[in-house]
Scaffold this active site. Sequence first.
Site, mmCIF file in Angstrom:
data_model
loop_
_atom_site.group_PDB
_atom_site.id
_atom_site.type_symbol
_atom_site.label_atom_id
_atom_site.label_comp_id
_atom_site.label_asym_id
_atom_site.label_seq_id
_atom_site.Cartn_x
_atom_site.Cartn_y
_atom_site.Cartn_z
ATOM 1 N N LYS A 83 0.855 -1.182 0.000
ATOM 2 C CA LYS A 83 0.000 0.000 0.000
ATOM 3 C C LYS A 83 0.886 1.225 0.000
ATOM 4 C CE LYS A 83 -4.443 1.088 0.283
ATOM 5 N NZ LYS A 83 -5.585 0.325 -0.250
HETATM 6 P P1 NAD Z 1 -13.086 7.896 -2.827
HETATM 7 O O1 NAD Z 1 -12.060 8.898 -2.582
HETATM 8 O O2 NAD Z 1 -13.608 7.724 -4.216
HETATM 9 O O3 NAD Z 1 -14.347 8.157 -1.866
HETATM 10 C C1 NAD Z 1 -14.214 8.298 -0.490
HETATM 11 C C2 NAD Z 1 -15.564 8.584 0.088
HETATM 12 O O4 NAD Z 1 -15.438 8.671 1.511
HETATM 13 C C3 NAD Z 1 -16.166 9.929 -0.368
HETATM 14 O O5 NAD Z 1 -17.553 9.755 -0.598
HETATM 15 C C4 NAD Z 1 -15.922 10.831 0.843
HETATM 16 O O6 NAD Z 1 -16.866 11.858 0.946
HETATM 17 C C5 NAD Z 1 -16.101 9.835 1.964
HETATM 18 N N1 NAD Z 1 -15.534 10.338 3.215
HETATM 19 C C6 NAD Z 1 -14.285 10.802 3.419
HETATM 20 N N2 NAD Z 1 -14.161 11.230 4.696
HETATM 21 C C7 NAD Z 1 -15.349 11.006 5.283
HETATM 22 C C8 NAD Z 1 -15.865 11.231 6.582
HETATM 23 N N3 NAD Z 1 -15.084 11.753 7.528
HETATM 24 N N4 NAD Z 1 -17.140 10.886 6.835
HETATM 25 C C9 NAD Z 1 -17.909 10.347 5.874
HETATM 26 N N5 NAD Z 1 -17.493 10.103 4.629
HETATM 27 C C10 NAD Z 1 -16.227 10.433 4.338
HETATM 28 O O7 NAD Z 1 -12.506 6.515 -2.273
HETATM 29 P P2 NAD Z 1 -12.935 5.028 -2.643
HETATM 30 O O8 NAD Z 1 -11.998 4.532 -3.669
HETATM 31 O O9 NAD Z 1 -14.405 4.956 -2.864
HETATM 32 O O10 NAD Z 1 -12.542 4.268 -1.294
HETATM 33 C C11 NAD Z 1 -13.428 4.171 -0.196
HETATM 34 C C12 NAD Z 1 -12.983 3.050 0.713
HETATM 35 O O11 NAD Z 1 -12.977 1.826 -0.027
HETATM 36 C C13 NAD Z 1 -11.573 3.191 1.273
HETATM 37 O O12 NAD Z 1 -11.546 2.613 2.565
HETATM 38 C C14 NAD Z 1 -10.743 2.366 0.315
HETATM 39 O O13 NAD Z 1 -9.533 1.925 0.902
HETATM 40 C C15 NAD Z 1 -11.697 1.234 0.045
HETATM 41 N N6 NAD Z 1 -11.439 0.479 -1.195
HETATM 42 C C16 NAD Z 1 -11.379 1.125 -2.391
HETATM 43 C C17 NAD Z 1 -11.174 0.373 -3.545
HETATM 44 C C18 NAD Z 1 -11.177 1.007 -4.917
HETATM 45 O O14 NAD Z 1 -11.099 0.256 -5.902
HETATM 46 N N7 NAD Z 1 -11.306 2.292 -5.063
HETATM 47 C C19 NAD Z 1 -11.009 -1.013 -3.461
HETATM 48 C C20 NAD Z 1 -11.089 -1.622 -2.203
HETATM 49 C C21 NAD Z 1 -11.310 -0.869 -1.086
#
Ligand code: NAD
Length: 410
Positions: free
Chosen positions: A102
């Site tokens: 990561k």
């Molecule tokens: P992103 O940046 O596209 O979205 C993040 C979201 O979290 C946004 O809607 C934001 O408003 C919200 N957020 C941030 N701070 C917040 C808070 N304090 N309270 C409420 N909401 C809040 O990110 P993503 O890619 O959608 O990732 C989201 C989660 O999923 C992370 O934990 C990431 O590690 C995990 N994840 C992502 C992927 C991927 O393919 N993108 C794969 C596996 C896991």
Amino acid sequence: MSASEDTLRYVTEAADVLALPPRIRKLLTTPERELKVQVAIERENGEVAVFSGYRIQHNKARGPYKGGLRYHPEVDADEVQSLAALMTWKTAVANIPYGGSKGGIACDPGKLSERELERLTRAFVGKIHEFIGPQVDIPAPDVNTNAQVMAWFMDEYSRLHGFSPAVVTGKPVDLFGSEGRDEATGFGVVVATERALALENRPVAGVRVALQGFGNVGSHTARILAEKGAKVVAVADHTGGAKRAEGLDVPALLDYARKNKGGVGGFPGGQPTTSPETLAADCDVLIPAALGHVLTKENAAAVRAKWIVEGANAPTTPDADAILRKRGVTVIPDILANAGGVTASYFEWVQNLQQHRWGREKVLDETRGVLARAFDTVAGIVREKKLAWRTAAFVVALGRVAKAVALRGL
Ligand code: NAD
């Protein structure tokens, strides 16, 4: 307790079930390489800004390191280490030929211009390029990074090492990215949700879902669930939230978020709500899809959902997990529930290496197949050993990685 101590607790529980010998435990719980770099850029106003960047490579026994890249003010070595370890376990549960890593940069991308973000990304590549590569370590998007960031990353790496599209995944479809990758994590969260519900003879249609986070993972999850007839009764993110007991109009919410820099706060099609309220919403399925450590011992008792499907990485602390287990809430853990992203990333990498293109249907069908097999394998352990889903998933993952470590030797 720190993020990496949290992950270690889950790992130790599974290692106990497997009765792993101490020497293997030691290898599985120590990251193989930890990079911390200072990334300097010139800001638009001519000032110099310096940011801390990290790349932590946890384990490569089953294949090249693989893991996302996060841009967020709270990124630190401990958080990245915990997320790197989770990637090792996730790729092992999904049974795709990767290890885990990561990375991240401690920065607030909302305060950086597009050009500054590009400079930051290119400067970061300049600092770590000798330690990554298509057969070494392959980054991907995570919180606040997207296909554009991956395009800059690929371009900078290729400038230094020659044409290398396979050095990152989650690239734009027009630049060696894969059809289906963008939606794959949400798609996988839905596969996990469907299968978990099916075990109790509940169809997705009509099920009431609450989501925290409406970025890449949350928005696609909500869209696909709504297409399948689920009622999305509450959604919240860092800008606010909206709730509606009869179900929100998800296409309208997607349109609203698109026009408001991705934020759902102020959506007129429901009553306002907040992120903490959404975690305790009256619903059947709760999907945390934002940041980690949001379900804690302070709020776990207030969760009203019967199922939690972890779209986010590490949203549940071990203390919260224990409370939820006692209360009979089924928690489908991150390493299983959100493995759709890394699985489709794997298919993107395969296409890049073969210089070949697959269509969206093929990518999503193959992703579904991988996830369904992973889910059914974990379900088998849940049944056979009477374990919680998280422990069972870690048992499958640790078993596979331990075997590879033992076969390779020290
Ligand atoms: P992103 O940046 O596209 O979205 C993040 C979201 O979290 C946004 O809607 C934001 O408003 C919200 N957020 C941030 N701070 C917040 C808070 N304090 N309270 C409420 N909401 C809040 O990110 P993503 O890619 O959608 O990732 C989201 C989660 O999923 C992370 O934990 C990431 O590690 C995990 N994840 C992502 C992927 C991927 O393919 N993108 C794969 C596996 C896991």
